[in-house]
Design an enzyme around this catalytic site. Structure first.
Site, PDB file in Angstrom:
ATOM      1  CD  GLU A 195      -2.639   1.415   2.507  1.00  0.00           C
ATOM      2  OE1 GLU A 195      -2.956   2.566   2.876  1.00  0.00           O
ATOM      3  OE2 GLU A 195      -2.976   0.380   3.127  1.00  0.00           O
ATOM      4  CB  THR A 243      -5.830   2.620   5.002  1.00  0.00           C
ATOM      5  OG1 THR A 243      -5.416   1.364   4.436  1.00  0.00           O
ATOM      6  CG2 THR A 243      -5.926   3.673   3.913  1.00  0.00           C
ATOM      7  CB  CYS A 274      -9.740   2.113   6.659  1.00  0.00           C
ATOM      8  SG  CYS A 274      -9.689   0.438   7.314  1.00  0.00           S
ATOM      9  CB  SER A 300      -2.366  -9.391   7.695  1.00  0.00           C
ATOM     10  OG  SER A 300      -3.406  -8.505   8.055  1.00  0.00           O
ATOM     11  CB  SER A 301      -0.446  -3.830   7.593  1.00  0.00           C
ATOM     12  OG  SER A 301      -0.228  -2.677   8.385  1.00  0.00           O
TER      13      SER A 301
END
Length: 319
Positions: free
Chosen positions: A126, A167, A197, A225-226
């Site tokens: 991202e 995000t 988000c 996975s962040s």
């Protein structure tokens, strides 16, 4: 042992939309579907799509000309889009609309040659996609990951400066970094609310509430996975024994010794089936029926882009 489930947990609207785009494309196009990078960072999801014939690649050059390519939910740089166009690929964009929103703002800064600071994790797709929206040689975009990075940062024009964020960051840490930016660059401009988000925010709030009850917290999600990693970090920060697990197979019985309350949450890219399997495993070794926490009810739905409406129309016509 008692099982407590957070709400909300698991798939967010952006992930659901990305998977829907792939599933629709598989039904419509009579050719191999290529996805640049992992659609979302969850190995179960990726393996499921592979079983359906999807091919994952890291570079556009790996895709034959005129093929169908789907950009992952993390988004891509302008350069990647140009590469896909050059190879005359059929482009389906599964970029999360909330990530796309940041892309648009960074592009505006680039067009005006306004120096821009992005708060995010180096190497995350991202972040690479967002930085790749800035292509004005008369300006510059900087990446900061910590308050220390802010202290060491030098810009050309501190009076004309914007900031944006990845995000899927930690709410608490991001606020501290933003405060440091505003302290060092008083005239810096940014979004009224950080770009983290709604799903990331809701899941972090839920974990904080869960930590007040649980003796141990299982965060279901993949290692890359962040948002899942941020949930695990948050659990540990509260002082609760917390483990990031990809499935029930990662659970060690020794962790459950003298445990009364087991908390379970799942990252925004983790499917509910993984939660179900963890519960089934815990029930088999003596845990009681799970209790659902009261939490925010997420109603957000991201529609398929207009350029993909033809896919939905064809599917509707075919029943």
């Amino acid at each position: 042992m008692n099982i407590i489930l957070t709400n909300p947990r698991g798939f967010c609207a952006g992930v659901k939309r990305a998977i829907l785009i792939v599933e629709n494309a598989l039904k419509v196009y009579k050719k191999t579907i290529y996805i640049r990078h992992e659609l979302v960072h969850n190995q179960y999801v990726i393996n499921t799509l592979r079983q359906k014939g999807v091919v994952f690649v890291e570079k556009i050059e790996q895709i034959p000309d005129y093929s169908v390519v789907i950009f992952s939910a993390h988004g891509v740089s302008k350069k990647v889009v140009q590469e896909a166009v050059k190879k005359k690929l059929i482009i389906l964009d599964a970029t999360c609309p909330l990530v796309e929103k940041v892309h648009i703002e960074v592009s505006k800064s680039s067009e005006k040659a306004i120096e821009t600071i992005l708060i995010g994790h180096r190497g995350h797709p991202e972040v690479e996609g967002t930085i790749g929206q800035y292509n004005n040689k008369n300006g510059k975009i900087y990446l900061v990951e910590s308050i220390e990075d802010v202290h060491n940062l030098s810009v050309q024009n501190s009076k004309k400066l914007n900031f944006f964020t990845q995000t899927t960051l930690s709410i608490t840490n991001t606020k501290k970094i933003i405060a440091a930016l505003k302290n060092k660059f008083p005239e810096i401009s940014g979004p009224n609310k950080e770009d983290i988000c709604y799903a990331t925010t809701n899941r972090q709030i839920a974990v904080r509430q869960l930590s007040k009850i649980a003796d141990i917290i299982f965060v279901i999600g993949s290692n890359n996975s962040s948002n899942s990693n941020r949930l695990a970090e948050l659990g540990k920060e509260t002082g609760t024994f917390t483990k990031l697990i990809s499935s029930f197979l990662d659970i060690k019985k020794k962790w459950l010794k003298n445990v009364n309350y087991i908390g379970i949450t799942a990252g925004a890219s983790a499917p509910e089936i993984l939660v179900t399997e963890v519960i089934q495993y815990l029930r088999k070794i003596g845990a009681h029926k799970p209790i659902e926490m009261i939490g925010v009810r997420e109603k957000k739905i991201f529609k398929i882009p207009k350029k993909l409406l033809n896919i939905k129309t064809i599917l509707d016509e075919n029943g």
